[in-house]
Design a protein around this motif. Structure first.
Motif, mmCIF file in Angstrom:
data_model
loop_
_atom_site.group_PDB
_atom_site.id
_atom_site.type_symbol
_atom_site.label_atom_id
_atom_site.label_comp_id
_atom_site.label_asym_id
_atom_site.label_seq_id
_atom_site.Cartn_x
_atom_site.Cartn_y
_atom_site.Cartn_z
ATOM 1 N N ILE A 87 36.071 -27.704 5.474
ATOM 2 C CA ILE A 87 36.304 -29.273 5.685
ATOM 3 C C ILE A 87 37.648 -29.730 6.259
ATOM 4 O O ILE A 87 37.465 -30.649 7.104
ATOM 5 C CB ILE A 87 36.140 -29.608 4.135
ATOM 6 N N TRP A 88 38.818 -29.046 5.866
ATOM 7 C CA TRP A 88 40.051 -29.482 6.414
ATOM 8 C C TRP A 88 40.034 -28.880 8.074
ATOM 9 O O TRP A 88 40.793 -27.954 8.391
ATOM 10 C CB TRP A 88 41.221 -29.111 5.777
ATOM 11 N N GLY A 89 39.148 -29.167 8.770
ATOM 12 C CA GLY A 89 39.076 -28.630 10.279
ATOM 13 C C GLY A 89 40.229 -29.463 11.240
ATOM 14 O O GLY A 89 40.979 -29.989 11.012
ATOM 15 N N VAL A 90 39.245 -29.636 12.139
ATOM 16 C CA VAL A 90 39.959 -30.263 13.229
ATOM 17 C C VAL A 90 40.146 -31.713 13.218
ATOM 18 O O VAL A 90 41.349 -32.250 13.539
ATOM 19 C CB VAL A 90 38.995 -30.283 14.732
ATOM 20 N N MET A 91 39.278 -32.393 12.349
ATOM 21 C CA MET A 91 39.465 -33.845 12.005
ATOM 22 C C MET A 91 40.622 -34.308 11.321
ATOM 23 O O MET A 91 41.189 -35.286 11.591
ATOM 24 C CB MET A 91 38.212 -34.491 11.463
ATOM 25 N N LEU A 92 41.177 -33.168 10.603
ATOM 26 C CA LEU A 92 42.163 -33.633 9.543
ATOM 27 C C LEU A 92 43.470 -34.506 10.346
ATOM 28 O O LEU A 92 44.280 -35.008 10.042
ATOM 29 C CB LEU A 92 42.464 -32.580 8.467
ATOM 30 N N ALA A 144 29.417 -24.810 15.782
ATOM 31 C CA ALA A 144 30.717 -25.239 15.109
ATOM 32 C C ALA A 144 31.833 -24.391 15.632
ATOM 33 O O ALA A 144 33.251 -24.872 15.602
ATOM 34 C CB ALA A 144 30.500 -25.356 13.457
ATOM 35 N N VAL A 145 31.884 -23.440 15.853
ATOM 36 C CA VAL A 145 32.777 -22.350 16.105
ATOM 37 C C VAL A 145 33.649 -22.853 17.267
ATOM 38 O O VAL A 145 34.584 -22.822 17.565
ATOM 39 C CB VAL A 145 32.252 -20.963 16.506
ATOM 40 N N ALA A 146 32.570 -23.253 18.469
ATOM 41 C CA ALA A 146 33.087 -23.665 19.691
ATOM 42 C C ALA A 146 33.997 -25.057 19.556
ATOM 43 O O ALA A 146 34.909 -25.165 19.964
ATOM 44 C CB ALA A 146 32.023 -24.135 20.601
ATOM 45 N N MET A 147 33.242 -26.087 18.247
ATOM 46 C CA MET A 147 34.009 -27.083 18.227
ATOM 47 C C MET A 147 35.236 -26.951 17.620
ATOM 48 O O MET A 147 36.359 -27.641 18.207
ATOM 49 C CB MET A 147 33.335 -27.932 17.047
ATOM 50 N N TYR A 148 35.538 -26.085 16.708
ATOM 51 C CA TYR A 148 36.809 -25.966 15.861
ATOM 52 C C TYR A 148 37.831 -25.022 16.986
ATOM 53 O O TYR A 148 39.176 -25.374 17.043
ATOM 54 C CB TYR A 148 36.683 -24.962 14.809
ATOM 55 N N VAL A 149 37.174 -24.097 17.744
ATOM 56 C CA VAL A 149 38.075 -23.462 18.739
ATOM 57 C C VAL A 149 38.529 -24.349 19.717
ATOM 58 O O VAL A 149 39.793 -24.145 20.263
ATOM 59 C CB VAL A 149 37.354 -22.264 19.516
ATOM 60 N N VAL A 150 37.770 -25.425 20.322
ATOM 61 C CA VAL A 150 38.112 -26.276 21.298
ATOM 62 C C VAL A 150 39.151 -27.217 20.669
ATOM 63 O O VAL A 150 40.117 -27.454 21.390
ATOM 64 C CB VAL A 150 37.060 -27.076 21.592
ATOM 65 N N GLY A 151 39.233 -27.757 19.293
ATOM 66 C CA GLY A 151 39.918 -28.176 18.921
ATOM 67 C C GLY A 151 41.467 -27.478 18.770
ATOM 68 O O GLY A 151 42.605 -28.180 18.868
ATOM 69 N N PHE A 152 41.437 -26.306 18.373
ATOM 70 C CA PHE A 152 42.551 -25.444 18.551
ATOM 71 C C PHE A 152 43.251 -25.463 19.741
ATOM 72 O O PHE A 152 44.338 -25.460 20.296
ATOM 73 C CB PHE A 152 42.215 -24.128 18.013
ATOM 74 N N ILE A 201 32.269 -23.631 24.442
ATOM 75 C CA ILE A 201 33.661 -23.677 24.787
ATOM 76 C C ILE A 201 33.778 -24.158 26.283
ATOM 77 O O ILE A 201 34.623 -24.999 26.391
ATOM 78 C CB ILE A 201 34.271 -22.386 24.436
ATOM 79 N N VAL A 202 32.999 -23.779 27.026
ATOM 80 C CA VAL A 202 32.951 -24.183 28.562
ATOM 81 C C VAL A 202 32.820 -25.548 28.648
ATOM 82 O O VAL A 202 33.360 -26.328 29.456
ATOM 83 C CB VAL A 202 31.806 -23.458 29.340
ATOM 84 N N ILE A 203 32.372 -26.381 27.546
ATOM 85 C CA ILE A 203 32.107 -27.852 27.618
ATOM 86 C C ILE A 203 33.482 -28.461 27.700
ATOM 87 O O ILE A 203 33.811 -29.280 28.168
ATOM 88 C CB ILE A 203 31.196 -28.364 26.575
ATOM 89 N N ALA A 204 34.367 -27.747 26.692
ATOM 90 C CA ALA A 204 35.677 -28.083 26.461
ATOM 91 C C ALA A 204 35.956 -29.534 26.073
ATOM 92 O O ALA A 204 36.950 -30.094 26.289
ATOM 93 C CB ALA A 204 36.475 -27.787 27.873
ATOM 94 N N GLU A 205 35.094 -30.340 25.489
ATOM 95 C CA GLU A 205 35.374 -31.723 25.039
ATOM 96 C C GLU A 205 34.858 -31.861 23.783
ATOM 97 O O GLU A 205 33.790 -31.869 23.504
ATOM 98 C CB GLU A 205 34.403 -32.643 26.179
ATOM 99 N N LEU A 206 35.771 -31.890 22.968
ATOM 100 C CA LEU A 206 35.543 -32.154 21.401
ATOM 101 C C LEU A 206 34.250 -33.253 20.995
ATOM 102 O O LEU A 206 33.617 -32.957 20.197
ATOM 103 C CB LEU A 206 36.765 -32.368 20.757
ATOM 104 N N ASN A 207 34.748 -34.408 21.633
ATOM 105 C CA ASN A 207 33.898 -35.425 21.406
ATOM 106 C C ASN A 207 32.338 -35.209 21.803
ATOM 107 O O ASN A 207 31.681 -36.274 21.183
ATOM 108 C CB ASN A 207 34.377 -36.847 21.952
ATOM 109 N N VAL A 208 32.237 -34.644 22.687
ATOM 110 C CA VAL A 208 30.750 -34.288 23.115
ATOM 111 C C VAL A 208 30.162 -33.228 22.234
ATOM 112 O O VAL A 208 28.897 -33.209 22.004
ATOM 113 C CB VAL A 208 30.922 -33.719 24.762
ATOM 114 N N ILE A 209 30.756 -32.246 21.861
ATOM 115 C CA ILE A 209 30.416 -31.256 21.046
ATOM 116 C C ILE A 209 30.174 -31.909 19.416
ATOM 117 O O ILE A 209 29.034 -31.492 18.956
ATOM 118 C CB ILE A 209 31.225 -30.031 20.781
#
Length: 1047
Positions: free
Chosen positions: A222-227, A302-310, A592-600
């Motif tokens: 839950i404490w992921g990218v957004m926090l 979701a793996v891609a979303m968190y990795v892109v945030g990192f 991950i190729v999308i590379a845009e968090l707000n899209v994923i």
């Protein structure tokens, strides 16, 4: 092998080794006692003490047959001994004092060859002390209720009722299992058995408690990218008030879902598979299979979303140090790819390593959160140019309301909501939890509470000490605050120059709106926030990378979809789905190729919301079904709150992104339809089955309260098929007019004078009902044991059905062998017809076994409505003609009439049919029915062997023969019914003339006066009438109207 009566209970009684040809029991006198009571001779002090204090446990040593030889296999019983359990025990070739003996039936299991252990109640003092005597009856024990090959322990088989009633109790091992594969009413699929066997045999398997397995995992997810990199941006866009509302909305959805998850998880033992397992076992494979696929996919994305945030955070650091490799987007892709490869390595190393990594990441994350909150209380002048001024009421007031720039409330909500999707991180590894029933509710709900409070705290604190826009330059210091209205003005800063004008892009680079890394500025030690971002993103990515393969593995093992089983193969002591990891890695890499968090983020929001909606709906559905099996130990749930949660999830789906919600629903519906069409052979006791039963029971009772009406009449047929697969033509024809219209019961009379074998009856019932379902026949199989066909049919007519769902039409196949078979059977067959006050259809099928299964081409259904029986003769062909296979066939109606009134009778019939709204192609009035037939010879030859010939014998002898053989045809009877015999011959001639090319003939069946017409004569009439014709259905209603022209 045969068994002699058991000996009387005595202290000295013992069971000696049986001889090959018979089982001989020693003892002074036989006894019919229900229980075999023996005193216990204790074999040793240690055994006695152990058995006194607890119920007996059994050695896993194999049992050996006491008797051998080919003759034993032929007998009903087989005797085996317990293996010697002590050095003092007697040799295995002789049965010891007090051995428990059971029947073969107790060992049937779904494993087919697995050895199960039985309570030896006769060699333990536990039962003697409990009941005062020794008994084969077993006390309640958890091991009786385990599924076969369950990983929680060995399954024990309790003695059956028949064993308790039998004179001799036999214990046998390694016998042939039941054909239906059930043991104690429970069934495991082969995949579940294999998984359970692996689980039970494996050593050193890693199992987690509620803190490490659920709480830590959920909090990290839950404490992921957004926090750290989106929460401050959300406050800048939505303001403090709306940000809190967004967090509360997400928390409400997750809390309701958490309660629903807890209710399902505590309603029985939970295996691996997480959300898929919970939904599939509750709602069935249709919903479970569809949601399992998209839930596994959502976790992979979701793996891609968190990795892109990192990767975004790392790229920000590279920009600060001017160390970009290519450009910002491509650097995110490169770093994301390297990161996901490293995470894959940790996951493949095993759950133990993954758990250790999660604990380490949690420590860093909690430290970073504390570091941020400590920093908010420490004002630093050098940070003011970046928009941080510590807590101030004017800043809080300025940030309290929204300031949406290119966003809306719901678009911001859609970006935040994936942060709440980590609530199933613990449930997703349910198979790796030591006690899922305790761990999932406790860990999940506590994680929701803690993370919700932290999100609220970050939102309020960030909005109270950071302004929305800042330049990061000292030159923005204002002089005496002239023309400055911002909250920063009181601190001597004017940031209005870089604010967007007319919806344009902001020139400011810092502040809540512009700097995703503003929490690093605020914190007491900036690098700790960066470490926290790394920890939050990597831990969430790691949890999702583990969850997706685990869910997908459970889906593969259930074999819901073809071709994916290859990804379900497990490796190592923890049964790790390595192929599933590789598949998840591939999906994550693609996104991950999308590379845009707000899209994923919005893409996976709908997938998770669909899963949450179905989890909530599962609880509502299970509660609504009111199944006795729905007994969750977690009581803090409500069916209506769960329904509201399901509706809320669906509403939020469309609010976030309406086209994505539609796409999600289409995907779920498509998968649902596919699984429903495929009909996987699984039985999980879902709430769908429970609700189906509940609705069927409710509606059946409602039907009983409504009187019959002509308009609602439906033919409810008892079809005497015997075994359904033995008379396919009869089955298919009746199915043609009862499918989706009326009830169809396949009656099977098993003629026997012996006591019925109910076990065999139940086995046949399961087998033939399954055959009907597999052949898409909407019918019920109903067997009965009786002394003859007539008695069995009467039993069925009296007892078959339920309430208004009872047969009102009897359908019999024509007895083709009546002239060569036992004439007594013909007598019984004929007596069926006049003794039942129902509609009767007697169907003659000549080489038509496959005809009614095929689509009928253009042709006719000829209705010979000679007698008004209430309209059944007309209704049945109408129902048949409406079916898809018969739609090209036209109905032709033939009626009797006078030659001088043919036109009048035709118009009268046409008027009647039009009032009945029954389409017809032609009406033929037959004025020559009573004309003398052309030939009598065939009929004479048919009845010759059945004539009594009373003129050739004395009257007394003739009467005696007639009483002994009532089917004999007397000369007087033949003369009396000569006109009727002529009519049947003439009708056959007319049928050949007019209907020889018909696809089906439906005709009024001639009736004979009871006791006046012999069976042989009546069968001769039916045989003559239907000779050399297409399939003919002889129908006789009970002369009560089944058609009406009133509305």
């Amino acid at each position: 092998m045969s068994a002699s009566p058991p000996p009387a209970a005595a202290a000295s009684d013992h069971l000696s080794a049986p001889e090959p040809d018979a089982l001989k029991l020693s003892g002074p006198t036989p006894s019919q006692s229900r229980f075999q009571v023996d005193l216990v001779s204790e074999c040793g002090a240690e055994t006695a003490l152990a058995s006194e204090s607890s119920p007996p446990e059994y050695s896993a040593e194999p049992l050996r047959d006491a008797a051998s030889g080919g003759e034993e296999a032929k007998g009903r019983f087989r005797v085996v001994n317990f293996a010697a359990s002590s050095p003092d025990a007697a040799p295995a070739d002789s049965a010891q004092n007090g051995d428990t003996v059971m029947s073969d039936g107790s060992l049937h299991s779904s494993t087919g060859g697995q050895q199960h252990h039985h309570y030896d109640t006769h060699t333990n003092t536990y039962y003697l002390r409990t009941f005062g005597h020794n008994t084969i009856d077993a006390v309640p024990n958890i091991d009786f209720y385990r599924q076969t090959a369950a990983p929680l322990g060995e399954k024990l088989i309790r003695p059956t009722l028949s064993e308790l009633h039998d004179d001799v109790f036999i214990l046998a091992l390694n016998v042939t299992p039941y054909s239906d594969g059930f043991a104690n009413g429970e069934e495991l699929t082969p995949a579940e058995e294999a998984a359970a066997k692996e689980a039970s045999e494996s050593k050193g398997v890693v199992k987690f408690g509620w803190i490490k397995g659920v709480l830590v995992r959920c909090m990290l997810n839950i404490w992921g990218v957004m926090l750290f990199i989106r929460m401050t941006w959300i406050v800048g866009q939505a303001g403090i008030a709306y940000s809190c509302i967004i967090v509360i909305m997400a928390t409400v959805v997750t809390t309701i879902t958490g309660c629903s998850t807890s209710a399902i998880a505590t309603n029985g033992f939970v295996r691996g598979g997480g959300a898929y397992y919970l939904i599939s076992r509750s709602l069935g494979p249709e919903f479970g299979g569809s949601i399992g696929l998209i839930f596994a996919f959502a976790n992979a994305v979701a793996v891609a979303m968190y990795v892109v945030g990192f990767a975004e955070t790392v790229v920000e650091l590279l920009i600060n140090f001017d160390a970009l490799m290519l450009d910002q987007i491509n650097d995110v892709r490169i770093i994301g790819t390297i990161t996901v490869i490293l995470l894959l390595g940790i996951s493949v190393a095993g759950m133990e390593w993954e758990a250790k990594a999660q604990i380490f990441l949690l420590f860093i994350l909690v430290t970073a959160i504390f570091n941020y909150f400590i920093g908010t209380f420490i004002p630093v002048e050098s940070k003011e140019k970046f928009g941080f001024f510590s807590y101030d009421a004017s800043i809080l007031a300025d940030n309290f309301g929204p300031d949406f720039r290119g966003q809306t409330f719901f678009s911001v909500f859609s970006i935040f909501f994936p942060a709440a999707t980590g609530i199933l991180a613990g449930a997703n590894i349910s198979g790796d939890l030591a006690d899922p029933q305790m761990a999932i509710p406790k860990g999940t709900l506590l994680a929701i509470l803690i993370t919700g409070l932290v999100y609220m705290g970050v939102a309020i604190s960030a909005g109270a000490c950071i302004v929305r826009d800042a330049t990061g330059m000292e030159s923005n210091v204002t002089l005496s605050g002239l023309n400055c209205t911002d909250a920063a003005c009181k601190f001597g800063y004017d940031f209005t120059s870089c604010r967007p004008v007319g919806g344009g892009k902001s020139a400011c680079k810092f502040g809540l709106h512009n700097d995703f890394q503003v929490m690093s500025v605020v914190s007491g030690f900036g690098p700790l926030i960066t470490a926290g971002i790394f920890s939050a993103t990597l831990s969430s990515a790691l949890a999702s990378l583990v969850s997706a393969p685990k869910v997908f593995q459970a889906l593969c093992k259930d074999n819901i979809y073809p071709g994916i089983a290859v990804f379900g193969k497990g490796y190592g002591k923890n049964n790790e789905p390595l192929r599933g990891y590789l598949l998840t890695f591939g999906i994550a890499l693609a996104f991950i190729v999308i590379a845009e968090l707000n899209v994923i983020a919005p893409i996976i929001s709908n997938f998770f919301l669909a899963s949450y909606a179905l989890i909530n709906f599962s609880v509502f559905h299970a509660s609504l079904a009111n199944s006795p099996g729905w007994r969750p130990s977690f009581k803090y749930y409500n069916m209506w709150v769960s329904l509201a949660g399901a509706i809320l999830c669906c509403v939020v789906m469309f609010i976030i992104n309406w086209w994505a919600a539609l796409l999600t629903n289409v995907i779920v519906l498509s998968l649902y339809i596919y699984v429903s069409y495929k009909k996987p052979d699984v039985n999980w006791g879902s709430s769908t089955q429970a609700l189906t039963y509940h609705q069927a029971l409710t509606h059946s009772l409602q039907l009983c309260g409504v009187a019959d009406h002509i308009k609602t009449y439906r033919p409810q047929c008892l079809v005497m098929t015997g075994a359904p697969n033995s008379r396919p033509a009869l089955l298919h024809l009746v199915h043609a007019f009862t499918k989706n219209v009326g009830l169809m019961l396949c009656g099977h009379v098993r003629v026997s004078s012996r006591r019925p074998n109910f076990k065999e009856l139940n086995s046949d019932m399961l087998r033939y009902q399954r055959w009907l379902l597999n052949n898409s026949s909407k019918a019920f199989y109903t067997p009965v044991v009786a002394e003859d066909l007539r008695q069995g049919t009467q039993y069925l007519l009296q007892a078959a059905g339920l309430g208004r769902l009872r047969p009102n039409t009897l359908v019999l196949g024509f007895k083709n062998d009546w002239r060569i078979g036992d004439i007594k059977e013909v007598e019984t067959y004929i007596n069926l017809i006049p003794t039942v006050p129902l509609n009767v259809a007697d169907q003659r099928l000549l080489d038509a076994s496959q005809q009614f299964q095929q689509k009928q081409g253009k042709g006719t259904i000829d209705v010979w409505w000679l007698f008004d029986d209430g309209g059944l003769t007309l209704l049945i062909p109408y129902l048949i003609a409406n079916k898809k296979k018969w739609k090209d066939c036209k109905i032709r109606v033939f009626i009797g009439g006078k030659i001088n009134r043919i036109d009048h009778d035709r118009r009268a019939m046409a008027t009647l049919l039009s009032k009945f709204r029954i389409d017809f192609s032609d009406i033929t009035v037959l004025g020559d029915i009573n004309t003398k037939p052309k030939s009598w010879n065939h009929f004479e030859m048919m009845i010759e062997q059945y004539k009594l010939r009373e003129d050739d014998m004395e009257q007394e002898a003739a009467e005696k023969l007639k009483s002994e053989e009532p089917w004999r045809i007397t000369d007087n009877e033949l003369e009396l019914y000569k006109a009727k015999s002529n009519r049947q011959i003439r009708l056959n001639e007319l049928l050949k003339e007019h209907s020889s090319t018909a696809n089906l003939i439906v005709m009024s069946m001639p009736l004979a006066r009871k006791g006046a017409v012999s069976s042989a004569l009546y069968m001769a009439w039916l045989d003559t009438l239907s000779k050399d014709l297409p399939p003919i259905l002889l129908v006789r209603g009970n002369h009560q109207s089944v058609l009406t022209f009133y509305s």
